[in-house]
Design an enzyme around this catalytic site. Sequence first.
Site, PDB file in Angstrom:
ATOM      1  N   CYS A 118       0.776  -1.211   0.126  1.00 27.63           N
ATOM      2  CA  CYS A 118       0.056   0.071  -0.110  1.00 27.63           C
ATOM      3  C   CYS A 118       0.865   1.378   0.078  1.00 27.63           C
ATOM      4  O   CYS A 118       0.577   2.400  -0.536  1.00 27.63           O
ATOM      5  CB  CYS A 118      -0.892  -0.132   1.140  1.00 27.63           C
ATOM      6  SG  CYS A 118      -1.712  -1.442   1.245  1.00 27.63           S
TER       7      CYS A 118
ATOM      8  N   HIS B 116      -4.166   6.636   1.063  1.00 30.14           N
ATOM      9  CA  HIS B 116      -4.390   5.502   0.684  1.00 30.14           C
ATOM     10  C   HIS B 116      -5.983   5.044   0.863  1.00 30.14           C
ATOM     11  O   HIS B 116      -6.288   4.998   1.791  1.00 30.14           O
ATOM     12  CB  HIS B 116      -3.526   4.455   1.048  1.00 30.14           C
ATOM     13  CG  HIS B 116      -3.613   3.083   0.983  1.00 30.14           C
ATOM     14  ND1 HIS B 116      -3.936   2.619  -0.514  1.00 30.14           N
ATOM     15  CD2 HIS B 116      -3.715   2.046   1.692  1.00 30.14           C
ATOM     16  CE1 HIS B 116      -4.233   1.369  -0.195  1.00 30.14           C
ATOM     17  NE2 HIS B 116      -4.227   0.904   0.921  1.00 30.14           N
TER      18      HIS B 116
ATOM     19  N   ASN C 177     -10.057  -1.025  -3.043  1.00 24.60           N
ATOM     20  CA  ASN C 177      -8.493  -0.658  -2.668  1.00 24.60           C
ATOM     21  C   ASN C 177      -7.729  -1.389  -3.605  1.00 24.60           C
ATOM     22  O   ASN C 177      -7.625  -2.342  -3.913  1.00 24.60           O
ATOM     23  CB  ASN C 177      -8.429  -1.622  -1.395  1.00 24.60           C
ATOM     24  CG  ASN C 177      -7.033  -1.415  -0.754  1.00 24.60           C
ATOM     25  OD1 ASN C 177      -6.036  -0.962  -1.460  1.00 24.60           O
ATOM     26  ND2 ASN C 177      -6.839  -1.774   0.559  1.00 24.60           N
TER      27      ASN C 177
HETATM   28  O1  UT7 Z   1      -4.971  -1.731   2.358  1.00 28.95           O
HETATM   29  C1  UT7 Z   1      -4.222  -2.623   3.113  1.00 28.95           C
HETATM   30  C2  UT7 Z   1      -4.599  -2.313   4.250  1.00 28.95           C
HETATM   31  N1  UT7 Z   1      -5.721  -2.812   4.809  1.00 28.95           N
HETATM   32  C3  UT7 Z   1      -6.791  -2.526   5.635  1.00 28.95           C
HETATM   33  O2  UT7 Z   1      -6.330  -1.221   6.021  1.00 28.95           O
HETATM   34  C4  UT7 Z   1      -7.759  -3.059   5.883  1.00 28.95           C
HETATM   35  C5  UT7 Z   1      -8.206  -2.838   7.352  1.00 28.95           C
HETATM   36  N2  UT7 Z   1      -9.220  -3.327   8.094  1.00 28.95           N
HETATM   37  C6  UT7 Z   1     -10.705  -3.418   7.341  1.00 28.95           C
HETATM   38  O3  UT7 Z   1     -10.773  -2.549   6.695  1.00 28.95           O
HETATM   39  C7  UT7 Z   1     -11.545  -4.364   7.978  1.00 28.95           C
HETATM   40  O4  UT7 Z   1     -11.235  -4.751   9.117  1.00 28.95           O
HETATM   41  C8  UT7 Z   1     -12.405  -5.202   7.313  1.00 28.95           C
HETATM   42  C9  UT7 Z   1     -13.195  -4.672   5.890  1.00 28.95           C
HETATM   43  C10 UT7 Z   1     -11.357  -5.970   6.471  1.00 28.95           C
HETATM   44  C11 UT7 Z   1     -13.350  -6.187   7.862  1.00 28.95           C
HETATM   45  O5  UT7 Z   1     -14.246  -5.281   8.637  1.00 28.95           O
HETATM   46  P1  UT7 Z   1     -14.436  -5.715  10.210  1.00 28.95           P
HETATM   47  O6  UT7 Z   1     -15.617  -4.858  10.734  1.00 28.95           O
HETATM   48  O7  UT7 Z   1     -13.102  -5.277  10.876  1.00 28.95           O
HETATM   49  O8  UT7 Z   1     -14.973  -7.063  10.336  1.00 28.95           O
HETATM   50  P2  UT7 Z   1     -14.322  -8.303  10.813  1.00 28.95           P
HETATM   51  O9  UT7 Z   1     -13.238  -8.964  10.091  1.00 28.95           O
HETATM   52  O10 UT7 Z   1     -14.333  -8.215  12.199  1.00 28.95           O
HETATM   53  O11 UT7 Z   1     -15.533  -9.456  10.721  1.00 28.95           O
HETATM   54  C12 UT7 Z   1     -16.797  -9.343  11.417  1.00 28.95           C
HETATM   55  C13 UT7 Z   1     -17.789 -10.219  10.820  1.00 28.95           C
HETATM   56  C14 UT7 Z   1     -17.381 -11.613  10.903  1.00 28.95           C
HETATM   57  O12 UT7 Z   1     -18.317 -12.542  11.254  1.00 28.95           O
HETATM   58  P3  UT7 Z   1     -18.558 -12.926  12.730  1.00 28.95           P
HETATM   59  O13 UT7 Z   1     -17.555 -13.869  13.291  1.00 28.95           O
HETATM   60  O14 UT7 Z   1     -18.745 -11.625  13.681  1.00 28.95           O
HETATM   61  O15 UT7 Z   1     -19.764 -13.864  12.903  1.00 28.95           O
HETATM   62  C15 UT7 Z   1     -16.807 -11.964   9.726  1.00 28.95           C
HETATM   63  O16 UT7 Z   1     -16.791 -13.312   9.344  1.00 28.95           O
HETATM   64  O17 UT7 Z   1     -17.952 -10.143   9.580  1.00 28.95           O
HETATM   65  C16 UT7 Z   1     -18.095 -11.239   8.754  1.00 28.95           C
HETATM   66  N3  UT7 Z   1     -17.284 -10.889   7.315  1.00 28.95           N
HETATM   67  C17 UT7 Z   1     -18.385 -10.659   6.367  1.00 28.95           C
HETATM   68  N4  UT7 Z   1     -19.503 -10.780   6.301  1.00 28.95           N
HETATM   69  C18 UT7 Z   1     -19.912 -10.511   4.986  1.00 28.95           C
HETATM   70  C19 UT7 Z   1     -15.994 -10.889   6.956  1.00 28.95           C
HETATM   71  N5  UT7 Z   1     -16.036 -10.340   5.667  1.00 28.95           N
HETATM   72  C20 UT7 Z   1     -17.312 -10.510   5.375  1.00 28.95           C
HETATM   73  C21 UT7 Z   1     -18.039 -10.285   3.993  1.00 28.95           C
HETATM   74  N6  UT7 Z   1     -19.289 -10.167   4.059  1.00 28.95           N
HETATM   75  N7  UT7 Z   1     -17.236  -9.799   3.018  1.00 28.95           N
END
Ligand code: UT7
Length: 347
Positions: A114, A274, A304
Amino acid sequence: MPRTKVAGIGMYVPENIFTNNDLLKYMETTDEWIEERTGIRERRYANRTTETTTTMGVEAAKIAIERAGITAADIDFIIFATLSPDYYFPGCGVLVQRAMKMKEIGALDIRNQCSGFLYGLSVADQFIKTGMYKNILLIGSEKHSFGLDMTTRGRNISVIFGDGAGAVVLQPTEESGRGILSTHLHSDGESAEILAMYNPGTHANHWGKYADFDDAEIAQMFMSNKMVDDAQNFPFMDGPAVFKKAIVKFPEVIKESLEANGYLASDINMLIPHQANLRIAQFVQQKLGLKDEQVFNNIQRYGNTTAASVPIALCEAWQEGKIKEGDLVCLAAFGSGFTWASALLKW
Ligand code: UT7
């Protein structure tokens, strides 16, 4: 000593629009989840037979070169930032040199994910300030769509990424108050594995899983069927951990660039973060007390695009007339490594 200016800028995104709803065909997710958590509504996917990371980079470069009022023959150094190169090696820089029929100039590939474009900008800035080069082509390009786990297993990552490219031509300028004021580069490898693609790679035995293999088997461990079965050929990300670190390091490195040059956040005409997650950008905006018109986001339409996201956003902001000559522009990125960086420039 001269400063480095952006003499020309260009971007290229594939025509193929892939909406959140298009992802439903492959994984359990919803448009609402993706938009609420990331801000993303759609992204572009490269044409699977005609477009590569390099070809998209070349399209962006052609525009940047034309806008700089020069030709490809005038470029004296290429820097290419990507995490999705056409080949594991050689890098994309030489492929640009070939495709654009350039002279036998130097070509450097940067693998900083990134922050790759900003690391490239910093390297170019040093070469230009010392007088070594006069026309550097810096490209950030990604073709994520060829390396994503499009099943529910990979949904936390696959919904985020998109394809595209941005490019700038960098030249020396003696105009006072114009050009790159400073760049700031950082890394912390402590959490290298929480946002990573483990294979292909040479670490396999390091993880202990292959301790009982003989030498011939180990020699094939660069990429094995087992790795594919374990989905280790796809990116891995602990999203919440990355998010937590990003919202600390983004404001920190932006403030560092302002302080180094005696400016306040209120002096910024345009911040180009970014495009990792709209929620991260909004948090950074709030933390720095910036108004909406001081921050540019286009993750809603492109997702992204990693090394391409800063130059694509910078290019769109400029094309939309949101960046004008004399404006104070801050670029900032954070991502895998972790590496993070900022640059402050007078447009
Ligand atoms: O550019 C590189 C640098 N990257 C970043 O800066 C990314 C930083 N992180 C993020 O942007 C976020 O953490 C994400 C967008 C990747 C994920 O969002 P989150 O709010 O942190 O979700 P999470 O990973 O904590 O997941 C929450 C829930 C989980 O389900 P349970 O365990 O609560 O039942 C996941 O399984 O959401 C679920 N989940 C989804 N549900 C529907 C994860 N991905 C998805 C999805 N659709 N695509």
